[in-house]
Every structure is written in C-alpha cells, then in structure tokens.
Motif scaffolding. Structure first.
Motif, PDB file in Angstrom:
ATOM      1  N   ALA A  83       0.842  -1.202   0.000  1.00 16.64           N
ATOM      2  CA  ALA A  83       0.000   0.000   0.000  1.00 16.64           C
ATOM      3  C   ALA A  83       0.876   1.251   0.000  1.00 16.64           C
ATOM      4  CB  ALA A  83      -0.923  -0.013   1.221  1.00 16.64           C
ATOM      5  N   ALA A  84       1.956   1.226   0.764  1.00 17.99           N
ATOM      6  CA  ALA A  84       2.838   2.401   0.829  1.00 17.99           C
ATOM      7  C   ALA A  84       3.470   2.654  -0.542  1.00 17.99           C
ATOM      8  CB  ALA A  84       3.914   2.186   1.887  1.00 17.99           C
ATOM      9  N   LEU A  85       3.805   1.606  -1.253  1.00 18.46           N
ATOM     10  CA  LEU A  85       4.384   1.771  -2.595  1.00 18.46           C
ATOM     11  C   LEU A  85       3.358   2.357  -3.557  1.00 18.46           C
ATOM     12  CD1 LEU A  85       6.465  -1.510  -2.853  1.00 18.46           C
ATOM     13  CD2 LEU A  85       7.361   0.801  -3.123  1.00 18.46           C
ATOM     14  N   HIS A  86       2.080   1.964  -3.378  1.00 18.92           N
ATOM     15  CA  HIS A  86       1.038   2.438  -4.294  1.00 18.92           C
ATOM     16  C   HIS A  86       0.587   3.857  -3.994  1.00 18.92           C
ATOM     17  CE1 HIS A  86       0.550  -0.986  -6.827  1.00 18.92           C
ATOM     18  NE2 HIS A  86       0.385  -1.804  -5.809  1.00 18.92           N
ATOM     19  N   THR A  87       0.934   4.330  -2.794  1.00 22.31           N
ATOM     20  CA  THR A  87       0.430   5.671  -2.427  1.00 22.31           C
ATOM     21  C   THR A  87       1.562   6.690  -2.368  1.00 22.31           C
ATOM     22  OG1 THR A  87       0.552   4.987  -0.120  1.00 22.31           O
ATOM     23  CG2 THR A  87      -1.611   4.905  -1.180  1.00 22.31           C
ATOM     24  N   GLY A  88       2.657   6.408  -3.072  1.00 27.26           N
ATOM     25  CA  GLY A  88       3.750   7.376  -3.085  1.00 27.26           C
ATOM     26  C   GLY A  88       4.901   6.874  -2.237  1.00 27.26           C
ATOM     27  N   HIS A  89       5.484   7.756  -1.446  1.00 27.09           N
ATOM     28  CA  HIS A  89       6.602   7.399  -0.556  1.00 27.09           C
ATOM     29  C   HIS A  89       7.808   6.894  -1.333  1.00 27.09           C
ATOM     30  CE1 HIS A  89       3.725   7.975   2.595  1.00 27.09           C
ATOM     31  NE2 HIS A  89       3.003   6.922   2.235  1.00 27.09           N
ATOM     32  N   HIS A  90       8.040   7.475  -2.503  1.00 33.89           N
ATOM     33  CA  HIS A  90       9.163   7.013  -3.315  1.00 33.89           C
ATOM     34  C   HIS A  90      10.408   7.888  -3.174  1.00 33.89           C
ATOM     35  CE1 HIS A  90       6.531   4.103  -5.050  1.00 33.89           C
ATOM     36  NE2 HIS A  90       5.704   5.041  -5.452  1.00 33.89           N
ATOM     37  N   GLN A  91      10.267   9.013  -2.487  1.00 31.79           N
ATOM     38  CA  GLN A  91      11.423   9.909  -2.387  1.00 31.79           C
ATOM     39  C   GLN A  91      12.059   9.790  -1.003  1.00 31.79           C
ATOM     40  OE1 GLN A  91      12.055  10.779  -5.298  1.00 31.79           O
ATOM     41  NE2 GLN A  91      10.021  10.368  -6.141  1.00 31.79           N
ATOM     42  N   TYR A  92      13.157  10.515  -0.831  1.00 33.23           N
ATOM     43  CA  TYR A  92      13.868  10.462   0.451  1.00 33.23           C
ATOM     44  C   TYR A  92      12.918  10.583   1.634  1.00 33.23           C
ATOM     45  CZ  TYR A  92      18.138  11.856  -2.142  1.00 33.23           C
ATOM     46  OH  TYR A  92      19.185  11.942  -2.991  1.00 33.23           O
ATOM     47  N   ALA A  93      13.123   9.721   2.609  1.00 36.16           N
ATOM     48  CA  ALA A  93      12.481   9.927   3.913  1.00 36.16           C
ATOM     49  C   ALA A  93      13.333  10.946   4.677  1.00 36.16           C
ATOM     50  CB  ALA A  93      12.438   8.607   4.668  1.00 36.16           C
ATOM     51  N   PRO A  94      12.773  11.590   5.701  1.00 38.02           N
ATOM     52  CA  PRO A  94      13.619  12.447   6.550  1.00 38.02           C
ATOM     53  C   PRO A  94      14.770  11.620   7.136  1.00 38.02           C
ATOM     54  CG  PRO A  94      11.298  12.685   7.137  1.00 38.02           C
ATOM     55  CD  PRO A  94      11.388  11.549   6.163  1.00 38.02           C
ATOM     56  N   ILE A  95      15.908  12.278   7.361  1.00 39.17           N
ATOM     57  CA  ILE A  95      17.069  11.566   7.917  1.00 39.17           C
ATOM     58  C   ILE A  95      16.689  10.823   9.194  1.00 39.17           C
ATOM     59  CG2 ILE A  95      19.320  11.928   9.033  1.00 39.17           C
ATOM     60  CD1 ILE A  95      19.759  14.188   6.926  1.00 39.17           C
ATOM     61  N   ILE A  96      15.909  11.453  10.048  1.00 37.81           N
ATOM     62  CA  ILE A  96      15.585  10.791  11.325  1.00 37.81           C
ATOM     63  C   ILE A  96      14.443   9.784  11.184  1.00 37.81           C
ATOM     64  CG2 ILE A  96      16.461  12.646  12.787  1.00 37.81           C
ATOM     65  CD1 ILE A  96      13.575  13.505  13.283  1.00 37.81           C
ATOM     66  N   GLY A  97      13.863   9.678  10.009  1.00 36.01           N
ATOM     67  CA  GLY A  97      12.813   8.688   9.811  1.00 36.01           C
ATOM     68  C   GLY A  97      11.451   9.335   9.655  1.00 36.01           C
ATOM     69  N   VAL A  98      10.514   8.610   9.040  1.00 37.26           N
ATOM     70  CA  VAL A  98       9.186   9.187   8.810  1.00 37.26           C
ATOM     71  C   VAL A  98       8.485   9.354  10.164  1.00 37.26           C
ATOM     72  CG1 VAL A  98       9.017   8.174   6.487  1.00 37.26           C
ATOM     73  CG2 VAL A  98       8.002   6.961   8.423  1.00 37.26           C
ATOM     74  N   PRO A  99       7.719  10.428  10.325  1.00 38.17           N
ATOM     75  CA  PRO A  99       7.066  10.666  11.624  1.00 38.17           C
ATOM     76  C   PRO A  99       6.243   9.468  12.099  1.00 38.17           C
ATOM     77  CG  PRO A  99       6.866  12.609  10.220  1.00 38.17           C
ATOM     78  CD  PRO A  99       7.488  11.531   9.368  1.00 38.17           C
ATOM     79  N   ALA A 100       5.550   8.797  11.171  1.00 38.38           N
ATOM     80  CA  ALA A 100       4.678   7.690  11.602  1.00 38.38           C
ATOM     81  C   ALA A 100       5.490   6.606  12.310  1.00 38.38           C
ATOM     82  CB  ALA A 100       3.958   7.100  10.391  1.00 38.38           C
ATOM     83  N   LEU A 101       6.689   6.326  11.807  1.00 31.58           N
ATOM     84  CA  LEU A 101       7.488   5.269  12.442  1.00 31.58           C
ATOM     85  C   LEU A 101       8.081   5.751  13.769  1.00 31.58           C
ATOM     86  CD1 LEU A 101       8.678   2.507  12.634  1.00 31.58           C
ATOM     87  CD2 LEU A 101      10.430   3.128  10.961  1.00 31.58           C
ATOM     88  N   ARG A 102       8.550   6.997  13.805  1.00 31.89           N
ATOM     89  CA  ARG A 102       9.108   7.478  15.076  1.00 31.89           C
ATOM     90  C   ARG A 102       8.020   7.513  16.154  1.00 31.89           C
ATOM     91  NH1 ARG A 102      10.313  12.456  14.310  1.00 31.89           N
ATOM     92  NH2 ARG A 102      10.029  12.621  12.070  1.00 31.89           N
TER      93      ARG A 102
END
Ligand SMILES: Cc1ncc(COP(=O)(O)O)c(C=O)c1O
Length: 422
Positions: A83-102
């Motif tokens: 689902a994440a691949l189909h909804t974008g998320h193809h460019q750099y994540a923030p260095i410290i990581g995506v907010p959802a994961l942190r």
C-alpha cells in the motif's frame, strides 16, 4: 548527563586481534580485523560463516548457521508495504525517519517498557540495527578510548570500535551459564572507558542479562561516565518473562543509546529498518553520523514497519509461541543426540557443548565437529569461538551455535539427520 571530554591519552596495549598491530593498518583493515575478517598479514580471509554456508550448500545440509527466518513476515505488514508503494513514498524519507514510524517506536517503548521518548528528538530510524549500532559507536568514540564489550559477541561491535581507533576491552561470558564474573566486569572499566556495549537478549548464547548484571553496568557506566550502547534486536524473543531494557533501570536512561530493528521481530531481515533511541544530546550525534551513512532507510518500508509496531499483544504472544515450539524441537533433538544444551532464554539461537561427540567423529574441537556434521549429519552450525577474540576464544572451543529461526519441519529434519548420524 554524559560529558564529552574524555581522557584521550594514548591507547592501552591492544588486547584484540593481532591483525590490529599491523604497521600502518588502513582504517578498513582495522575495521575488518575488529570483525575477525583479517589474517595476520593484513589480507581478507574467508570466515567460518562463509565456510559453513559453502559447506551446507555443497553437502545439501540444513543451514542452522545463518540467523534469518525461512518463513514469511506477517502478511498485514507486507500488505502495508505494498500500500505504501502504491500511495507514493518514493522519495527520500527524513534523515531521522518518517514521523509515523518514530511515533510508533515511541508508543511501543511506552506501552511495552514504560519509557517515554520524544519522537522528534529522541528517536532516529536507521538502516537496520547495523547502521544504528555503527552510528551510535562512531558518534561517541575517539581514538584511544576504551570500550567494554562482552564475548562471545556479534562481530559488528569490534569492527565499528576498531574503525574509530578505540580499543575493545573484552570481558568473557563464562560457560556454561554465559554470565560474566562481576570482578572481571569491574576490572574492565577505567577512566579511559568511553562506552560499554550490551546485547540483551544475547547472540550467540541465547541468554538474557540478569537484573544484577545490568545494575552493575549502570553503576560502572555512571562511575566512569561512559555511554551504554545496547543492542536489543531480540527484545521480543524472550521466553521467560518480559524483556527489561537496560534504559529502564534507574540512572540509565540519560546515558543509554538503545538500538533495535524490525528484522527479527517481524521476520524481515532484508527490509533494513531499525531505530536508535536515547537522550537528545546523544541522539544529535547519532543522527549527524547516520545522515552520512545511509541518509535514510527505505521510505515505504518505514511506513509498513510503523503499521507492524501497532500490532496487538496477540501478535507478540503468537510470535513467542511459535519460537518456543521451534526452540523446543531443536533442544529436544540435541538432547536425543546425547547433548545437554542450556535452554535458550531469548533470541533464536541455541548453543551446545558438543565435546561428547568428539570421540565418535574423530575430532577434538567444535569447529571440526561442525564440519563433520555437515558431511555426515546433514546440518551446519557455527562454532561459538568464531564470536570471540584471541584472548577468550579457547573458552568456547567446545561450543556450537545453532539457529532455530527455521520452520519446525526443517528443524525436525535436521534433528532426525543428527540422530541417524549418532
Ligand atoms: C545481535 C545482533 N545485532 C544486530 C544484528 C543486525 O541487525 P539488522 O539486521 O537489523 O541490521 C544482528 C543480526 O543478526 C544481531 O544478531
């Protein structure tokens, strides 16, 4: 609070691999030597891991040397990645990581351990625990510092420490219980100690650190103003009682960098998503270093791991139940073969003193018995001595490590092969 000013006087005499003493060793050679990859002439050598994997392939043996699952990750996490691949998320994540994961890591630490972390200043996503550990160590170590570490140990620690020009100070975990002598632990600390590395639950021995051991480390780290770098990738593979992170002990949190990873908990070692947490002043250094290592871990997979970290308690119960079954198949098989392995308290590794099999096999050490088993019993393990430097290697000469992160039918087949061979 950790002071940054440490005693940078010349290092104590090297106490690790002789390859460290090569004249004009290049940084990569120090790193390779620290990981056990260099021979005394300074050339790269093949490791026992490679040798055993090749042997497993040639003989068609079950490879219990390698620590990765042979079964699929949880389907909802895979679906979340798709689902994440189909909804974008193809460019750099923030260095410290995506907010959802942190945010998911912060919630996980709070729900499981009562640790309260600010997702913006106290958590960074890394490319696996490997990058997290490396960034943590590179961010605090100066040439000449000493780092207390316990043997046997995961090879990364020595490699990263040696790369910085710091000196590993190994303390043996004493078989058959693989606990350290508290006097050895005390003696390893000095005014030069900049860091101590803990791995709990512990690869390769399958033990978990006792409360007293962790308290002693916190006490000594405080006395000598050292950073505690703790590798807890097996935090959810702890069979007896809940995991207790060292960071949750009184006095620990302000000097502890904790590292974990999605790889083991979610059976996805190839995803390369891990995280580091700690006090903001230490995390600033970790983040600066990691921005020049991976920059950032794979963006879509970070979103999927954020989803997985919110799995309900039933997921973790089922994970443990499955691993307990795998562990019991392996331990029972080893017992049927006449061995007396300690029952692993954590991780997906078991170790066994295999000296009782030497006479039958015509060998006199676990490394040769491992080769003999590959040729004659259809399974492959790794000698525990491969996880130690020259000072302590002899302590583990009779011990083999076997991974049980495999399907139970595969483990049963391996144990049947062993039973037939003996
Ligand atoms: C103790 C320990 N730390 C770290 C790692 C590496 O973790 P990751 O795959 O998340 O980099 C492993 C993998 O085997 C391990 O056993």
């Amino acid at each position: 609070m950790i002071a940054d000013a440490h005693d940078h006087s010349p290092a104590a005499a090297p106490r690790a691999d002789p390859a460290r003493e090569l004249p004009r060793a290049q940084p990569w050679q120090r790193m390779a030597a620290g990981g056990g990859l260099l021979d005394p002439s300074g050339a790269l050598r093949s490791t026992v891991f490679e040798e055993m994997t090749a042997l497993a392939t040639r003989t068609g043996s079950v490879n219990l040397g390698q620590g990765f699952p042979d079964f699929a990750p949880p389907q909802p996490m895979v679906d979340a990645a798709v689902a994440a691949l189909h909804t974008g998320h193809h460019q750099y994540a923030p260095i410290i990581g995506v907010p959802a994961l942190r945010q998911a890591v912060a919630k996980h630490q709070r729900d499981h351990y009562g640790l309260h972390l600010d997702p913006d200043s106290q958590i960074a996503v890394s490319a696996g625990a490997t990058e997290g550990m490396t960034a943590a160590l590179l961010s605090v170590l100066h040439p000449g510092d000493e780092v207390v570490m316990f043997e046997p140990r995961y090879d990364l620690y020595g490699a990263a420490v040696e790369f910085t020009g710091a000196t590993p100070v190994p303390v043996p975990l004493l078989p058959p219980t693989f606990t350290p002598d508290p006097d050895d632990v005390r003696a390893a600390f000095s005014p030069r100690t900049r860091a101590v590395i803990l791995n709990d639950p512990h690869n390769p021995t399958g033990t978990v650190a006792s409360r007293e051991f962790k308290e002693l480390l916190v006490e000594l780290a405080t006395e000598f103003d050292a950073v505690i770098v703790t590798d807890e990738v097996y935090e959810h593979l702890r069979f007896a009682g809940p995991h207790e992170p060292i960071a949750s002990l009184p006095g620990a949190v302000e000097r502890t960098l904790s590292v974990s990873s999605a790889g083991k908990t979610f059976s996805a070692t190839g995803w390369r998503v891990g995280w580091v947490s700690g006090p903001p002043e230490l995390m600033r250094g970790v983040i600066a270093v990691k921005s020049y290592l991976s920059h950032s871990a794979a963006a879509p997979l970070q979103h999927a791991v954020a989803h997985a970290l919110s799995f309900p308690p039933a997921f973790y119960d089922a994970l443990l139940q499955d691993y307990r079954e795998r562990r019991d198949v392996l331990v029972a098989g080893l017992r049927e073969a006449g061995l007396t392995p300690p029952v692993p308290e954590g991780t997906f590794f078991a170790v066994a003193d295999v000296s009782d099999h030497y006479a039958l096999a015509g060998v006199d050490n676990a490394t040769d018995l491992g080769r003999h088993w590959a040729e004659n019993a259809g399974l492959v393990g790794i000698p525990v001595s491969a996880f130690a430097g020259p000072a302590n290697r002899g302590l583990y000469a009779d011990w083999l490590r076997l991974a049980f992160c495999k399907r139970t039918d595969v483990l049963r087949g391996a144990m049947a092969g062993l039973a037939a061979a003996v």
